[in-house]
Scaffold this active site. Structure first.
Site, PDB file in Angstrom:
ATOM      1  N   HIS A  82       0.852  -1.193   0.000  1.00  0.00           N
ATOM      2  CA  HIS A  82       0.000   0.000   0.000  1.00  0.00           C
ATOM      3  C   HIS A  82       0.881   1.233   0.000  1.00  0.00           C
ATOM      4  CE1 HIS A  82      -3.747   2.207   0.866  1.00  0.00           C
ATOM      5  NE2 HIS A  82      -2.936   3.055   1.463  1.00  0.00           N
ATOM      6  N   ASP A 161     -14.409   3.321   6.561  1.00  0.00           N
ATOM      7  CA  ASP A 161     -13.335   4.157   6.011  1.00  0.00           C
ATOM      8  C   ASP A 161     -13.826   4.957   4.810  1.00  0.00           C
ATOM      9  OD1 ASP A 161     -10.568   5.110   5.717  1.00  0.00           O
ATOM     10  OD2 ASP A 161     -10.685   4.017   3.833  1.00  0.00           O
ATOM     11  N   ARG A 168     -13.435  13.412   5.699  1.00  0.00           N
ATOM     12  CA  ARG A 168     -12.131  14.034   6.010  1.00  0.00           C
ATOM     13  C   ARG A 168     -11.630  14.874   4.845  1.00  0.00           C
ATOM     14  NH1 ARG A 168      -8.643   9.226   6.790  1.00  0.00           N
ATOM     15  NH2 ARG A 168      -6.962  10.717   7.074  1.00  0.00           N
ATOM     16  N   SER A 183      -7.243   4.456   8.858  1.00  0.00           N
ATOM     17  CA  SER A 183      -7.816   4.353   7.514  1.00  0.00           C
ATOM     18  C   SER A 183      -7.076   3.279   6.706  1.00  0.00           C
ATOM     19  CB  SER A 183      -7.707   5.723   6.829  1.00  0.00           C
ATOM     20  OG  SER A 183      -7.889   5.621   5.450  1.00  0.00           O
ATOM     21  N   LYS A 187      -8.220  -1.112   6.065  1.00  0.00           N
ATOM     22  CA  LYS A 187      -8.363  -1.706   4.727  1.00  0.00           C
ATOM     23  C   LYS A 187      -7.372  -2.849   4.525  1.00  0.00           C
ATOM     24  CE  LYS A 187      -7.976   2.397   2.979  1.00  0.00           C
ATOM     25  NZ  LYS A 187      -8.044   3.733   2.446  1.00  0.00           N
TER      26      LYS A 187
HETATM   27  N1  URA Z   1      -4.509   6.772   2.192  1.00  0.00           N
HETATM   28  C1  URA Z   1      -5.571   6.195   2.835  1.00  0.00           C
HETATM   29  O1  URA Z   1      -6.039   5.133   2.431  1.00  0.00           O
HETATM   30  N2  URA Z   1      -6.085   6.826   3.888  1.00  0.00           N
HETATM   31  C2  URA Z   1      -5.604   7.984   4.370  1.00  0.00           C
HETATM   32  O2  URA Z   1      -6.122   8.490   5.353  1.00  0.00           O
HETATM   33  C3  URA Z   1      -4.505   8.588   3.696  1.00  0.00           C
HETATM   34  C4  URA Z   1      -3.969   7.946   2.606  1.00  0.00           C
END
Ligand code: URA
Length: 437
Positions: A82, A161, A168, A183, A187
């Site tokens: 990620h 999220d 946000r 966040s 995931k």
């Molecule tokens: N990427 C994400 O998935 N969430 C965040 O809060 C910032 C970057």
């Protein structure tokens, strides 16, 4: 328990209990807590922070707000990576086929562009007919058969999220370390991988401005992933300039094909670093054996063929991968250096914004993307230029050209003195501690 009491408590810098965190995450997800109360709480969290325990509880509550994917029936190691987002960051597109050639499964769920950052899913959709919305069964089958697949995040993966992120994004509460941590980790822990590599970016094109803040975020995410029983590590990498010299949707696919054909540029070195660390985290490889497998996947042509195979399995036209000259690209213009010297800095975010002005990104969530526009940077930090030399090629269809050229010209700083070398990686964090580069 009421949401007003929870907002008051966080406003007064007190630590929230697990029950209070479950209450507001579940209440916001099911709609019983409205946006205006959640916005107030998010701002209180941004300003007053969260303890590690609170961050862990928030991650857990968000993770269990939807499905938790089970990939164990694949019968092998499942890896995920990620990136916290950036400009020209198309690493997933090369990593998925390379890693699949190294005998691990890659079942990747990616996002769309956000703000000035590009999204993997938008890039893939520039390949005609490519399907980023496979059913759960088809996704599993493609991973099993090909070794890798990349789709958009399914609707029921960490739905808390999805709602929180959208709020946000419009309430100035994105760049909070505990909120970013919860966040991303909710995931990642929901997506079924046993080995995870986080690529945490710092610099003008990233959410974390400095390497120190990126390291703080990475350390918290690695601690949470380790507690959840994952093999997890994080690389802290530079996003002070676009990662790929190609920025834009079709252009980034062309840039990835160049790397899979053996071109050794900044993007290649970053992809290699992420791949080696990820393969070593699985326990199947050392860094040395990982390097041999990585290079062999590229040199033998297997990784390029695997990319084409994945595209075909996801209903895309794989001839675009084998013959990238088939992509329709906009008309060419150039931005030239206004003075002689060395490129000493770049505002990477403004290069992302320039591509958005050309139509290659979204100003609003519902905007359609023009896949054919973008830029190819002709310089990187440290390049020597003469006044009048091209610093960037701009591919456009008429829209936003002047604004894009102005942004790019102002984004690139040229100075008399050669700047210090920019390393790709700053540090690697794992359960064993921090290794500095
Ligand atoms: N990427 C994400 O998935 N969430 C965040 O809060 C910032 C970057």
């Amino acid at each position: 328990m009421t949401i007003i009491d929870i907002i008051e408590k966080k406003k007064n810098k007190a630590e929230l209990t697990t029950d209070e965190i479950n209450f507001f995450v579940n209440g916001f997800t099911d709609g019983s807590i409205p946006d205006y109360q959640m916005s107030a709480l998010l701002m209180a969290i941004l300003l007053n922070g969260m303890t590690d325990r609170e961050t862990f509880d928030m991650t857990n509550a968000m993770l269990h707000s939807g499905d938790v994917v089970d990939m164990s029936a694949l019968g092998g190691v499942v890896v995920d990576k990620h990136s916290t987002g950036g400009i020209g960051d198309s690493t997933t597109l090369a990593l998925a086929p390379i890693l699949a050639c190294c005998d691990v499964f890659v079942a990747k769920m990616s996002g769309r562009g956000l703000g000035f950052t590009g999204g993997t899913i938008d890039k893939l959709e520039s390949i005609p007919h490519f399907d980023t919305a496979l059913s759960d069964k088809e996704f599993f089958d493609v991973v099993k058969r090909v070794g890798c697949a990349v789709i958009g995040q399914t609707a029921n993966l960490a739905p808390a999220d999805k709602k929180l992120y959208a709020l946000r994004d419009v309430t100035g509460t994105v760049n909070s370390i505990p909120l970013i941590c919860a966040s991303i980790m909710s995931k990642k822990l929901a997506s079924g991988a046993d080995t995870i590599l986080l690529d945490v970016k710092y610099g003008s094109g990233a959410f974390m401005p400095t390497p120190e803040l990126a390291l703080e975020l990475a350390t918290k995410m690695v601690a949470i992933g380790t507690l959840a029983g994952k093999n997890i590590g994080a690389l802290i990498t530079d996003m002070q300039q676009p990662l790929s010299d190609h920025v834009g949707n079709s252009l980034e696919i062309i840039g990835i094909v160049d790397v899979l054909r053996g071109k050794k540029n900044r993007l290649y070195y970053e992809i290699r670093e992420v791949a080696l660390r990820l393969l070593a985290l699985t326990g199947k490889y050392t860094l040395e054996t990982a390097e041999i497998a990585f290079q062999d996947a590229i040199d033998s042509g297997s990784a390029l063929n695997k990319f084409a195979e994945m595209v075909k399995a996801q209903h895309g036209d794989e001839s675009y991968i084998l013959h990238p000259e088939k992509f329709e690209i906009g008309r060419r213009d150039v931005v030239v250096a206004e003075q002689s010297g060395y490129v000493s800095g770049m505002v990477a975010a403004d290069i992302g914004r320039a591509v958005t002005h050309l139509g290659g990104g979204r100003m609003q969530k519902t905007d359609a993307i023009d896949f054919s526009v973008g830029v190819i940077m002709k310089v990187a930090i440290g390049s020597k230029v003469k006044a009048g030399d091209p610093i960037c090629e701009v591919y456009h269809n008429g829209k936003g050209l002047d604004e894009a050229k102005r942004l790019i010209s102002n984004a690139v700083t040229i100075s008399k003195n050669k700047p210090a070398e920019h390393k790709i990686a700053y540090a690697f964090v794992s359960r064993d501690g921090v290794e500095m580069y």
